[in-house]
Design an enzyme around this catalytic site. Structure first.
Site, PDB file in Angstrom:
ATOM      1  N   HIS A 248       0.855   5.516  -2.385  1.00 45.88           N
ATOM      2  CA  HIS A 248       1.324   6.737  -1.725  1.00 45.88           C
ATOM      3  C   HIS A 248       2.832   6.857  -1.843  1.00 45.88           C
ATOM      4  CE1 HIS A 248      -2.341   7.828   0.746  1.00 45.88           C
ATOM      5  NE2 HIS A 248      -2.661   6.629   0.284  1.00 45.88           N
TER       6      HIS A 248
ATOM      7  N   GLU B  52       3.354   1.916  -0.394  1.00 47.82           N
ATOM      8  CA  GLU B  52       4.167   3.108  -0.167  1.00 47.82           C
ATOM      9  C   GLU B  52       5.459   2.986  -0.971  1.00 47.82           C
ATOM     10  OE1 GLU B  52       3.529   5.734   1.779  1.00 47.82           O
ATOM     11  OE2 GLU B  52       1.946   5.084   3.173  1.00 47.82           O
TER      12      GLU B  52
END
Length: 204
Positions: A61, A134
């Site tokens: 992400h 992330e």
């Protein structure tokens, strides 16, 4: 790539129908969240196949506020499992100067129960490791630096290469492979970084 229609419209989180797909892993609809439904079915089938060893699940992400790359992992009652789960991000921190272990977090927040990392961490057995990787939309800070360095396509690619190198280190650490690191991976960090980044990395 589980959100092609949303990304096509310029969304980075929600699908065409407005669903935050990483909150619907517990019970995805084949109509409203078809990509999640299909991938969940595939992973369940793989986990039930004795010939398949499903060892890692990593969601990737972008993060809109924090710097660097970092991971989210799960919390378990078994302390040994908790410690084993920290090995991969620690190795990645060693390989990637833009990855922050201090920003890496292990949790079981109720609000994250519908994420792929949380749901599959509860579904799969203790030989599987589930993470969310992330990576900042913007930039990263290296140890000892005073100014952030903007991410580029090349530096995003380099982080991906370093994730691959970390898999190699992980399996070497567990005596599952004995081959040396391929020369093109050994040299990638040194040959691809801009001069400023290389000097920062040497000081780390």
């Amino acid at each position: 790539m589980l959100n092609p229609d949303g990304v096509y419209l310029g969304n980075y989180r929600c699908s065409l129908m407005g669903f935050d797909l990483n909150r619907h892993w517990q019970d995805p609809s084949p109509w409203a969240q078809p990509t999640l439904h299909a991938v969940k079915q595939l992973i369940v089938q793989m986990s039930q196949d004795p010939s398949v060893s499903l060892e890692f699940y990593i969601d990737v992400h972008a993060h809109s506020t924090m710097l660097n790359g970092f991971m989210y992992g799960n919390v378990f009652e078994d302390e040994e499992r908790v410690q084993r789960q920290a090995v991969f991000p620690r190795l990645l921190c060693h390989n990637a100067h833009d990855f922050s272990f201090s920003s890496t977090s292990f949790n079981r927040d109720v609000v994250k129960a519908g994420t792929g990392r949380r749901f599959l961490g509860g579904l799969l057995d203790d030989t599987s490791y589930c993470y969310t990787l992330e990576v900042s939309f913007y930039s990263y800070m290296t140890s000892g630096s005073t100014a952030p360095v903007a991410y580029t396509e090349e530096s995003y690619m380099r982080l991906g290469m370093n994730v691959a190198r970390t898999f190699l280190d992980y399996y070497k650490l567990n005596n599952l492979i004995k081959d040396a690191v391929p020369s093109h991976l050994q040299s990638y960090e040194a040959t691809s970084q801009p001069e400023k980044e290389r000097s920062q990395h040497v000081r780390d």
